[in-house]
Design an enzyme around this catalytic site. Structure first.
Site, PDB file in Angstrom:
ATOM      1  N   SER A   8     -15.580  14.527 -22.591  1.00  0.00           N
ATOM      2  CA  SER A   8     -16.013  14.000 -21.434  1.00  0.00           C
ATOM      3  C   SER A   8     -14.792  14.405 -20.535  1.00  0.00           C
ATOM      4  CB  SER A   8     -15.952  12.469 -21.340  1.00  0.00           C
ATOM      5  OG  SER A   8     -14.689  12.186 -21.839  1.00  0.00           O
ATOM      6  N   GLU A  10     -13.017  14.271 -16.396  1.00  0.00           N
ATOM      7  CA  GLU A  10     -12.636  13.484 -15.266  1.00  0.00           C
ATOM      8  C   GLU A  10     -12.154  14.373 -14.135  1.00  0.00           C
ATOM      9  OE1 GLU A  10     -10.040  10.186 -16.092  1.00  0.00           O
ATOM     10  OE2 GLU A  10      -9.083  10.526 -14.197  1.00  0.00           O
ATOM     11  N   ALA A  44      -7.699   2.748  -5.341  1.00  0.00           N
ATOM     12  CA  ALA A  44      -7.523   1.134  -5.328  1.00  0.00           C
ATOM     13  C   ALA A  44      -7.892   0.736  -3.854  1.00  0.00           C
ATOM     14  CB  ALA A  44      -6.261   0.628  -6.112  1.00  0.00           C
ATOM     15  N   ARG A  99      -7.645  -1.835 -13.567  1.00  0.00           N
ATOM     16  CA  ARG A  99      -6.719  -2.566 -12.583  1.00  0.00           C
ATOM     17  C   ARG A  99      -6.589  -1.724 -10.972  1.00  0.00           C
ATOM     18  NH1 ARG A  99      -0.620  -3.933 -12.725  1.00  0.00           N
ATOM     19  NH2 ARG A  99      -0.434  -1.893 -12.235  1.00  0.00           N
ATOM     20  N   GLY A 100      -6.075  -0.307 -11.438  1.00  0.00           N
ATOM     21  CA  GLY A 100      -5.686   0.471 -10.250  1.00  0.00           C
ATOM     22  C   GLY A 100      -4.177   0.171 -10.025  1.00  0.00           C
ATOM     23  N   ASP A 101      -3.492   1.038  -9.117  1.00  0.00           N
ATOM     24  CA  ASP A 101      -2.197   0.812  -9.000  1.00  0.00           C
ATOM     25  C   ASP A 101      -2.289  -0.067  -7.569  1.00  0.00           C
ATOM     26  OD1 ASP A 101      -0.975   1.692 -10.977  1.00  0.00           O
ATOM     27  OD2 ASP A 101      -1.419   3.621 -10.558  1.00  0.00           O
ATOM     28  N   ALA A 116      -7.281  -5.898 -15.310  1.00  0.00           N
ATOM     29  CA  ALA A 116      -8.742  -5.055 -15.875  1.00  0.00           C
ATOM     30  C   ALA A 116      -9.479  -6.060 -16.678  1.00  0.00           C
ATOM     31  CB  ALA A 116      -8.295  -3.787 -16.464  1.00  0.00           C
ATOM     32  N   TYR A 138      -3.056   2.796 -23.334  1.00  0.00           N
ATOM     33  CA  TYR A 138      -1.303   3.301 -23.192  1.00  0.00           C
ATOM     34  C   TYR A 138      -0.595   3.488 -24.355  1.00  0.00           C
ATOM     35  CZ  TYR A 138      -2.845   2.342 -18.372  1.00  0.00           C
ATOM     36  OH  TYR A 138      -3.626   2.333 -17.207  1.00  0.00           O
ATOM     37  N   LYS A 158      -8.240  -7.373 -23.341  1.00  0.00           N
ATOM     38  CA  LYS A 158      -9.202  -6.652 -22.548  1.00  0.00           C
ATOM     39  C   LYS A 158     -10.437  -6.061 -23.319  1.00  0.00           C
ATOM     40  CE  LYS A 158      -7.427  -2.641 -20.916  1.00  0.00           C
ATOM     41  NZ  LYS A 158      -6.504  -1.799 -20.079  1.00  0.00           N
ATOM     42  N   GLN A 169      -4.362   7.154 -21.683  1.00  0.00           N
ATOM     43  CA  GLN A 169      -3.576   7.844 -20.533  1.00  0.00           C
ATOM     44  C   GLN A 169      -3.024   8.972 -21.261  1.00  0.00           C
ATOM     45  OE1 GLN A 169      -2.285   9.040 -17.852  1.00  0.00           O
ATOM     46  NE2 GLN A 169      -1.597   7.191 -16.883  1.00  0.00           N
ATOM     47  N   PHE A 209       4.516  13.326 -12.296  1.00  0.00           N
ATOM     48  CA  PHE A 209       3.432  12.480 -12.525  1.00  0.00           C
ATOM     49  C   PHE A 209       3.838  11.534 -14.078  1.00  0.00           C
ATOM     50  CE2 PHE A 209      -1.110  11.709 -13.630  1.00  0.00           C
ATOM     51  CZ  PHE A 209      -1.363  10.552 -12.790  1.00  0.00           C
ATOM     52  N   HIS A 259     -11.143  13.168 -23.658  1.00  0.00           N
ATOM     53  CA  HIS A 259     -11.273  13.245 -22.475  1.00  0.00           C
ATOM     54  C   HIS A 259     -10.309  13.855 -21.721  1.00  0.00           C
ATOM     55  CE1 HIS A 259     -12.703  10.710 -18.769  1.00  0.00           C
ATOM     56  NE2 HIS A 259     -11.398  11.017 -18.461  1.00  0.00           N
TER      57      HIS A 259
HETATM   58  P1  FAD Z   1      -4.343  -3.435 -16.950  1.00  0.00           P
HETATM   59  O1  FAD Z   1      -4.874  -3.495 -18.361  1.00  0.00           O
HETATM   60  O2  FAD Z   1      -4.896  -4.560 -16.117  1.00  0.00           O
HETATM   61  O3  FAD Z   1      -2.831  -3.739 -17.241  1.00  0.00           O
HETATM   62  C1  FAD Z   1      -1.783  -3.332 -16.169  1.00  0.00           C
HETATM   63  C2  FAD Z   1      -0.639  -4.174 -16.565  1.00  0.00           C
HETATM   64  O4  FAD Z   1      -0.558  -5.426 -16.506  1.00  0.00           O
HETATM   65  C3  FAD Z   1      -0.031  -3.730 -18.034  1.00  0.00           C
HETATM   66  O5  FAD Z   1       1.448  -3.553 -17.949  1.00  0.00           O
HETATM   67  C4  FAD Z   1      -0.494  -4.870 -18.762  1.00  0.00           C
HETATM   68  O6  FAD Z   1       0.282  -4.880 -19.852  1.00  0.00           O
HETATM   69  C5  FAD Z   1      -0.382  -5.923 -17.845  1.00  0.00           C
HETATM   70  N1  FAD Z   1      -1.447  -7.048 -18.061  1.00  0.00           N
HETATM   71  C6  FAD Z   1      -2.819  -6.648 -18.373  1.00  0.00           C
HETATM   72  N2  FAD Z   1      -3.467  -7.805 -18.574  1.00  0.00           N
HETATM   73  C7  FAD Z   1      -2.566  -8.830 -18.024  1.00  0.00           C
HETATM   74  C8  FAD Z   1      -2.597 -10.254 -17.753  1.00  0.00           C
HETATM   75  N3  FAD Z   1      -4.122 -10.591 -18.042  1.00  0.00           N
HETATM   76  N4  FAD Z   1      -1.683 -10.817 -17.661  1.00  0.00           N
HETATM   77  C9  FAD Z   1      -0.322 -10.600 -17.470  1.00  0.00           C
HETATM   78  N5  FAD Z   1      -0.256  -8.845 -17.684  1.00  0.00           N
HETATM   79  C10 FAD Z   1      -1.397  -8.289 -17.853  1.00  0.00           C
HETATM   80  N6  FAD Z   1      -5.982   4.285 -11.254  1.00  0.00           N
HETATM   81  C11 FAD Z   1      -6.823   4.194 -10.140  1.00  0.00           C
HETATM   82  O7  FAD Z   1      -6.362   3.678  -8.986  1.00  0.00           O
HETATM   83  N7  FAD Z   1      -8.018   4.967  -9.786  1.00  0.00           N
HETATM   84  C12 FAD Z   1      -8.600   5.373 -11.161  1.00  0.00           C
HETATM   85  O8  FAD Z   1      -9.601   5.889 -10.923  1.00  0.00           O
HETATM   86  C13 FAD Z   1      -7.841   5.485 -12.212  1.00  0.00           C
HETATM   87  N8  FAD Z   1      -8.551   6.003 -13.575  1.00  0.00           N
HETATM   88  C14 FAD Z   1      -7.780   5.660 -14.528  1.00  0.00           C
HETATM   89  C15 FAD Z   1      -8.360   6.433 -15.754  1.00  0.00           C
HETATM   90  C16 FAD Z   1      -7.616   6.279 -16.924  1.00  0.00           C
HETATM   91  C17 FAD Z   1      -8.303   6.699 -18.207  1.00  0.00           C
HETATM   92  C18 FAD Z   1      -6.309   5.758 -17.023  1.00  0.00           C
HETATM   93  C19 FAD Z   1      -5.586   5.583 -18.377  1.00  0.00           C
HETATM   94  C20 FAD Z   1      -5.460   5.325 -15.916  1.00  0.00           C
HETATM   95  C21 FAD Z   1      -6.459   5.191 -14.732  1.00  0.00           C
HETATM   96  N9  FAD Z   1      -5.860   4.590 -13.303  1.00  0.00           N
HETATM   97  C22 FAD Z   1      -6.649   4.964 -12.443  1.00  0.00           C
HETATM   98  C23 FAD Z   1      -4.590   4.519 -13.328  1.00  0.00           C
HETATM   99  C24 FAD Z   1      -4.404   2.746 -13.939  1.00  0.00           C
HETATM  100  O9  FAD Z   1      -5.126   2.055 -12.807  1.00  0.00           O
HETATM  101  C25 FAD Z   1      -3.023   2.587 -13.706  1.00  0.00           C
HETATM  102  O10 FAD Z   1      -2.232   2.882 -15.050  1.00  0.00           O
HETATM  103  C26 FAD Z   1      -2.924   0.922 -13.628  1.00  0.00           C
HETATM  104  O11 FAD Z   1      -1.192   0.535 -13.353  1.00  0.00           O
HETATM  105  C27 FAD Z   1      -3.183  -0.051 -14.641  1.00  0.00           C
HETATM  106  O12 FAD Z   1      -4.554  -0.101 -14.817  1.00  0.00           O
HETATM  107  P2  FAD Z   1      -5.296  -0.828 -16.524  1.00  0.00           P
HETATM  108  O13 FAD Z   1      -6.659  -0.782 -16.005  1.00  0.00           O
HETATM  109  O14 FAD Z   1      -4.729  -0.152 -17.494  1.00  0.00           O
HETATM  110  O15 FAD Z   1      -4.518  -2.193 -16.081  1.00  0.00           O
END
Ligand code: FAD
Length: 278
Positions: A8, A10, A44, A99-101, A116, A138, A158, A169, A209, A259
């Site tokens: 895939s 991106e 985000a 989740r996004g940043d 997320a 990650y 999740k 990642q 990055f 990917h």
């Molecule tokens: P989560 O899974 O929510 O985790 C985020 C952090 O919070 C981690 O440190 C985790 O340990 C902690 N955590 C998770 N759940 C909980 C909980 N319930 N309580 C307390 N702590 C918790 N970013 C964008 O903005 N747009 C994109 O399109 C995008 N695409 C991506 C695609 C891929 C394949 C990857 C790997 C990353 C992408 N990102 C994108 C970056 C990503 O959004 C960031 O890395 C973000 O900081 C974390 O997103 P996540 O979904 O992994 O978060």
């Protein structure tokens, strides 16, 4: 010839009509490798909503499955639901739930979803099995994780909320990937975990990055790339060798697919796919 596993690719949304046309050409070049889907990132807080939607429309019109990324942070349930309904009405069956940043100035307590796993729960609750849900993983741990153990627990949570597969990642340490997969398998996670692959086009950008997203460039590789300074041809040549060898190793050892983070460019990704025998 390597075993054929799913590929895939991106992309990120473009801002201009020229960029959009260029991306169509890039996708055409990559379509020859028969990807399972093309995904498109999304900023985000809905910051690139229209661009992502347009890319996804283009991908669908070209006859390939599209997987829009959906970062939940900074959006409330109604806004997320609205986007998901739009995607469903377009016939999209695949979402990368993130989740996004968090943009600076927006605290973790802002309205909307925070992690997320909450987005995965929302999608499953309101859309049943309509979407194949992809989540992020990650292998070298998320940069904000309190500990490795904590991060693994959150990943498992999740997945248990209803994710179908995961994309990692990028990394240059395959052992981190295999260890991560073993760890989560030991906790009952059975979904495919597909390595995210970053081609190496420039050292300075990659280093910047990688520092932000917590991907380690091994010392030997960092120093070697650094020593090439502005010699981009040598950087790309070494990058192609290193990344292709890593992909071979990953596939040989059981990775379910690859990917690619294309950065909207076909060249390096295409060379890697060809060298892998795709
Ligand atoms: P989560 O899974 O929510 O985790 C985020 C952090 O919070 C981690 O440190 C985790 O340990 C902690 N955590 C998770 N759940 C909980 C909980 N319930 N309580 C307390 N702590 C918790 N970013 C964008 O903005 N747009 C994109 O399109 C995008 N695409 C991506 C695609 C891929 C394949 C990857 C790997 C990353 C992408 N990102 C994108 C970056 C990503 O959004 C960031 O890395 C973000 O900081 C974390 O997103 P996540 O979904 O992994 O978060």
């Amino acid at each position: 010839m390597m075993k054929k596993n799913t590929l895939s690719f991106e992309f990120f949304p473009t801002r201009t009509p020229e960029g959009r046309e260029k991306q169509k050409i890039t996708r055409k070049q990559l379509r020859q490798y028969r990807p399972a889907f093309f995904s498109c990132t999304s900023g985000a807080g809905g910051s690139t909503r229209d661009g992502t939607l347009q890319a996804v429309n283009d991908i669908m019109a070209e006859g390939t499955a599209a997987a829009p990324h959906l970062p939940c942070v900074g959006m409330n349930e109604a806004e997320l639901s609205d986007i998901l309904h739009t995607y469903k009405n377009m016939g999209i069956r695949h979402i990368v739930a993130l989740r996004g940043d968090i943009p600076s100035g927006m605290g973790a307590g802002s309205s909307g979803l925070r992690y997320a796993n909450e987005l995965v729960e929302l999608i499953r609750r309101d859309f049943g099995d309509w979407f194949h849900i992809e989540v992020a993983a990650y292998p070298e741990f998320h940069p904000q994780a309190r500990s490795a153990e904590d991060d693994i627990n959150h990943f498992v949570r999740k997945v248990k909320a209803g994710a179908d597969s995961a994309i990692t990642q990028y990394f240059f340490n395959p052992d981190a990937y295999f260890r991560f997969v073993d760890d989560v398998r030991g906790r009952g996670v059975e979904i495919p975990i597909v390595p995210g692959i970053m081609p190496i086009a420039s050292f300075s950008k990659l280093a910047r990055f990688s520092d932000t997203c917590g991907a380690e460039i091994p010392r030997w590789l960092r120093l070697k790339l650094q020593s090439y300074a502005d010699d981009t041809a040598s950087i790309k040549a070494l990058g192609l060798d290193v990344v292709t060898e890593m992909c071979e190793h990953l596939l040989e050892q059981g990775a379910p697919g690859l990917h690619f983070y294309t950065l909207n460019q076909a060249g390096l990704v295409s060379t890697i796919c060809q060298r892998l025998g795709y």
